[in-house]
Motif scaffolding. Sequence first.
Motif, short mmCIF file in Angstrom:
data_model
loop_
_atom_site.label_atom_id
_atom_site.label_comp_id
_atom_site.label_asym_id
_atom_site.label_seq_id
_atom_site.Cartn_x
_atom_site.Cartn_y
_atom_site.Cartn_z
N THR A 10 0.77 -1.31 -0.23
CA THR A 10 -0.01 -0.20 -0.12
C THR A 10 0.80 1.19 0.10
N PHE A 11 0.48 2.44 -0.80
CA PHE A 11 1.02 3.58 -0.70
C PHE A 11 0.07 4.65 -0.20
N PRO A 12 0.69 5.72 0.37
CA PRO A 12 -0.12 6.73 0.68
C PRO A 12 -1.07 7.50 -0.67
N ILE A 13 -2.30 7.88 -0.18
CA ILE A 13 -3.17 8.36 -1.04
C ILE A 13 -3.94 7.35 -1.92
N ILE A 14 -3.10 6.45 -2.51
CA ILE A 14 -3.94 5.80 -3.46
C ILE A 14 -3.94 4.29 -2.88
N GLY A 15 -3.47 3.83 -1.84
CA GLY A 15 -3.53 2.78 -1.21
C GLY A 15 -3.04 1.41 -2.10
N ASN A 16 -3.85 0.51 -2.65
CA ASN A 16 -3.30 -0.72 -3.60
C ASN A 16 -3.87 -0.53 -5.06
#
Length: 470
Positions: A10-16
């Motif tokens: 997961t990444f910040p803002i966009i998730g998966n």
Amino acid sequence: MRSIPEIGTTFPIIGNAHQLKTKSGEFFNQIVELTTEYYTLPLFKIWIGTIPFVILFHHETVESILNNPIHMEKAYAYTFLHPWLGTGLLTSTGKKWRQRRKMLTPTFHFSILTDFMEVMNEQSEILVEKLQNKAGKEVFDCYPYVTLCALDIICETAMGKKIYAQSNYESEYVKCVYKMSDIVSRRQRLPWYWPDLLYYSIGDGKEHDKMLKVLHSFTQKVIKERAENISNSESDSETDLKKRRAFLDMLLKTTDEEGNSMSHQDIQEEVDTFMFEGHDTTAASMNWILHLVGSHPEVQRKVHQELDEVFGTSDRPVNTEDLKKMRYLECVIKEGLRLYPSVPFFGRTICQDTTIRGFKVLKGSNIIIVTYALHRDPRYFPEPEEFKPERFLPQNSIGRPAYAYVPFSAGLRNCIGQRFALMEEKVVLSSVFRRFTVEACQKHEELHPVGELILRPEKGIWIKLEMRTK
């Protein structure tokens, strides 16, 4: 208390979102593959944008949500339907939902639904006439034929308005209904289009509003016309209104316990919701069933045998007594909805911290119930990919958990129109199978189900028809 397993990085803002397929068919297949891969887990989680989506696909976990009056609110993705449907029965929550459900329930009483059988029979006869032109000839895609029939039925039963979709498939309204569904589905799965600013600058925002104007203008005009007709006893006699009563007519006369009537805006929300929920779902189900029965000659033989016992050589319309006698056809419909549920997944919002099978799910999380995977649980449906209508005979359903099979959702927010849908499918499908033998012309692997708002075959349903001889 265990943490919910998360899938991927997961990444910040966009998730998966970067790992999820953007095309609808690919996205749906990806979710289904994950449920297969993680079958031994009671649940798992993915992030779309900043919102956690907890995926459920076992009856034990599904029941804990659908049977709980606390978690009644729909998932965040449903907010993208608000511009079209407002906060009608599908999208509303809390006090408004409970009040609206109570007001609308009487309009779906079986005695009222039987008034709509005349419309269903008439439109089924038109469909049969269209299909007769294809019988004994080339292979063709039956999907648009059945879908337009379902659209004619819902327009006349919901609004009392004939749109002649089966004869005028170029109708602007018809096109906008389909286009709007595609636009909403696309926005739901792409979080960078969630903010209105981005949606209207680089997304489908302008096209969305263009479709919306056509859809709302149509229903507003119909509501205004019906309201004027009902109030003018000279233009519409009471007998005529009873003969062609529509849901809209009942909504215009409906009041709550305090005697308050619904405003035209309230009524439009419900009529638009009926139009959205009430035609594409049944159309998809009937098309899948034509393929399934056309792929299984023994099942088709049993369907023909039952219909011959009910109708003999008569071409008369279907009546309410006939519906009760179509027991095997009902099993066929239920098994079709098991394999290809019209709504392949649906969502709720967790309204307070809760525990599911030892995992803590925080308030604000979104739950996605994957009906398509739930219906393939081998514990309750051995050989889950096989089409076996006999599964739904009463003696074969004993001991099967209620929440292992939820084509119309379940619990307090189950589909209010499920009896209407089953009635329509019996009338239309019996009309087709009384006249024709159906041969499916696609293999299972060629169907490519596309899971958007509705589960559709990517390239239609291709069949060949032969007239039956009696």
